[in-house]
Scaffold this active site. Structure first.
Site, PDB file in Angstrom:
ATOM      1  N   CYS A   1       0.831  -1.212   0.000  1.00  0.00           N
ATOM      2  CA  CYS A   1       0.000   0.000   0.000  1.00  0.00           C
ATOM      3  C   CYS A   1       0.863   1.259   0.000  1.00  0.00           C
ATOM      4  O   CYS A   1       1.532   1.564   0.992  1.00  0.00           O
ATOM      5  CB  CYS A   1      -0.913  -0.040   1.218  1.00  0.00           C
ATOM      6  SG  CYS A   1      -1.795   1.493   1.545  1.00  0.00           S
TER       7      CYS A   1
ATOM      8  N   CYS B   1      -0.042   3.896   2.640  1.00  0.00           N
ATOM      9  CA  CYS B   1       0.368   3.421   3.970  1.00  0.00           C
ATOM     10  C   CYS B   1       1.814   3.828   4.237  1.00  0.00           C
ATOM     11  O   CYS B   1       2.150   4.282   5.336  1.00  0.00           O
ATOM     12  CB  CYS B   1       0.241   1.902   4.077  1.00  0.00           C
ATOM     13  SG  CYS B   1      -1.447   1.294   3.907  1.00  0.00           S
TER      14      CYS B   1
END
Length: 183
Positions: A108, A111
């Site tokens: 991600c 993230c």
């Protein structure tokens, strides 16, 4: 559905010496092939899997799976310790101070963008708040339990109960405001 995964490391251009970035003289015009030796690093990988069998009711079929490029992200949130299925109850639910939990996954991008912010907040609120991260790929039961549908998601727990949720890679001020509500 299990399959054998093969990986090949693909080096970054910045890992190559500048001379190797120059075209190889005569390689495409004369038909000669030259090889370039690449250095190995932990970054992008090409992933190939063997075919796996899938069963739908009475129909069984062998399904070939294609390879792809995946990101093997290094652990970027070094200040915030991980929590998993085995440690969740004792570290988060049983905590005597409020807890901020970041739900993330190695693949991600947003993230990885929010990791440094959470690290900074962990330093700023040390002693007043605890900070943990949950890799949703490794601990899907926790993510399912709290209805995580999008990552990154940050949740705040106090006295063992979920109190607040922030979804997405938000600015530091947004997280600070959420934290300060529970001090």
């Amino acid at each position: 559905m299990a399959g054998l995964i093969e990986t090949i490391a693909v080096p970054r251009a910045s890992a190559l010496p500048s001379a190797s970035l120059a075209p190889i003289a005569g390689s495409s015009l004369s038909g000669r092939r030259s090889s370039v030796r690449f250095s190995v690093f932990k970054g992008l990988k090409i992933q190939q899997t063997r075919s796996s069998s899938v069963s739908f009711s009475s129909i069984s079929k062998s399904v070939p799976r294609r390879g792809g490029i995946v990101c093997e992200a290094q652990d970027t949130a070094v200040l915030v310790p991980p929590v998993n299925d085995q440690t969740w109850e004792s570290l988060v639910i049983g905590s005597d101070v409020p807890v901020l939990v970041e739900f993330w996954a190695p693949w991600c991008g947003p993230c990885r963008m929010i990791h440094p912010t959470v690290d900074e907040l962990a330093q700023e609120f040390a002693g007043k708040f605890k900070f943990y991260k949950v890799n949703t790929d490794e601990s899907p039961a926790i993510a399912t339990r709290y209805g995580i549908r999008s990552i990154p998601t940050v949740m705040i727990f106090k006295d063992g109960e979920k109190k607040d949720t922030v979804i997405g890679a938000v600015p530091k001020t947004t997280l600070t405001t959420s934290i300060e509500k529970f001090l």
